[in-house]
Design a protein around this motif. Structure first.
Motif, short mmCIF file in Angstrom:
data_model
loop_
_atom_site.label_atom_id
_atom_site.label_comp_id
_atom_site.label_asym_id
_atom_site.label_seq_id
_atom_site.Cartn_x
_atom_site.Cartn_y
_atom_site.Cartn_z
N ALA A 175 -1.33 -3.82 3.39
CA ALA A 175 -0.71 -3.14 4.57
C ALA A 175 0.52 -3.85 5.17
O ALA A 175 0.39 -4.10 6.37
N VAL A 207 0.03 3.07 -8.81
CA VAL A 207 -0.99 2.75 -8.69
C VAL A 207 -2.03 3.19 -9.62
O VAL A 207 -3.06 2.36 -10.01
N ARG A 218 -6.71 -11.00 2.55
CA ARG A 218 -7.04 -10.39 3.78
C ARG A 218 -6.74 -11.40 4.89
O ARG A 218 -6.10 -10.93 6.17
N ASP A 256 0.93 -1.40 0.15
CA ASP A 256 -0.14 0.07 0.03
C ASP A 256 0.95 1.26 -0.07
O ASP A 256 0.35 2.31 0.02
N THR A 257 2.19 1.28 -0.01
CA THR A 257 3.06 2.22 -0.14
C THR A 257 3.61 2.59 -1.57
O THR A 257 4.54 3.34 -1.70
N PRO A 307 -4.26 -3.91 -2.65
CA PRO A 307 -3.19 -3.26 -1.53
C PRO A 307 -3.08 -3.80 -0.42
O PRO A 307 -3.97 -4.27 0.37
#
Length: 299
Positions: A86, A65, A117, A58-59, A84
């Motif tokens: 984390a 992106v 997830r 996610d960075t 994305p």
């Protein structure tokens, strides 16, 4: 054909811990690859595998992106999932490897994408750092900041599934998993002498083995705020156990795109799952401890 799994950097493609696993496709940033080539690459993956699951930190830079979303829009395809994550870069690579292992099972594309997830909850990710002065992902107190300026200071950081900062000199070890894992380690520099990650953390967590990766993922230097990091990720290596975890979660049908999924959001169209009564979460199911016996994965 297995569902296509893609990552956004070649250093996020890890060798499987044991046995074969499909390779991951590597997508390129916009400054390296023209849009037309990126669209062609994605179209070929869809033609060959039917669905494409793209995993990225996610960075990831915003321009990259936007490129991913542009490719999906140009293709006008609802068979591309952009996920994305984390997690630190090495942990993203470990998660991508787990999805690659599961991509050859009978899990449907929607379930596989939304399983990312769930599986992320079971990855214990952190690093050994010589300085925490530029660490942005964990709350660092003033004392730790001052200590990091002293020669020879070292810290241990756990960022997933919880966040914990410990002083290595004090002999502290972050809380570890209560189930069987294998540890993947990447270093910013070659090992010299005693190593806290492999000599202290790995035995304390009773990992089933340690896999050393060279070099440290390029994004790790920015993620941890230093190039002198020893990054680690302990995760479930057995695809039969991974399959059991995913298969034990209740499945729903996405009301928007119609794909089967687990959890509260579709991995392909991002539509939330309407809930009535008690919310259904991707919590760790029972039977995942060290003594649990996993059934054979259904292929």
């Amino acid at each position: 054909m297995p569902i296509a799994i893609a990552v956004t950097s070649s250093d996020l493609v890890l060798p499987p811990p044991g046995g074969p696993a499909p390779a991951a496709a590597v997508l390129q940033p916009p400054e390296v690859q023209p849009l037309e080539t990126a669209v062609t690459q994605a179209a070929l993956l869809l033609e060959q595998c039917g669905h494409l699951v793209v995993l990225y930190p996610d960075t990831l830079p915003p321009a990259y992106v936007r490129r991913l979303h542009t490719v999906r829009s140009v293709l006008e395809s609802d068979r591309v999932a952009l996920l994305p994550v984390a997690l630190p870069p090495l942990a993203v690579a470990v998660l991508a490897r787990q999805l690659r292992q599961l991509s050859v099972s009978d899990l449907s594309p929607g379930v596989l994408a939304s399983a990312a997830r769930l599986l992320a909850h079971y990855i214990y990710a952190g690093a050994q750092l010589a300085s925490v002065s530029r660490l942005d992902h964990v709350d660092v107190g003033l004392g730790a900041h001052v200590t990091s300026l002293l020669p020879g200071a070292h810290f241990g950081v756990l960022v997933n599934p919880g966040r914990q900062l410990v002083r290595i000199a004090a002999g502290e070890v972050p809380d570890g998993p209560g189930f069987a894992t294998r540890m993947t380690v990447a270093r910013g520099r070659p090992r010299k002498g005693e190593d806290w990650v492999t000599d202290t953390v790995a035995p304390a967590w009773r990992v089933q083995g340690v896999q050393e990766i060279q070099p440290l993922p390029a994004e790790s230097r920015r993620w941890w705020g230093t190039h002198r990091a020893v990054e680690f990720a302990a995760a479930i290596p057995d695809p039969t156990v991974l399959y059991q975890l995913v298969a034990s979660v209740r499945r729903d049908e996405c009301h928007w795109c119609g794909l089967e999924l687990i959890g509260d959001r579709c991995g392909f169209c991002s539509a939330p799952v309407p809930r009535t009564g008690t919310a259904h979460a991707l919590d760790p199911p029972p039977g995942t401890g060290r003594r649990a016996t996993a059934p054979a994965a259904r292929r």
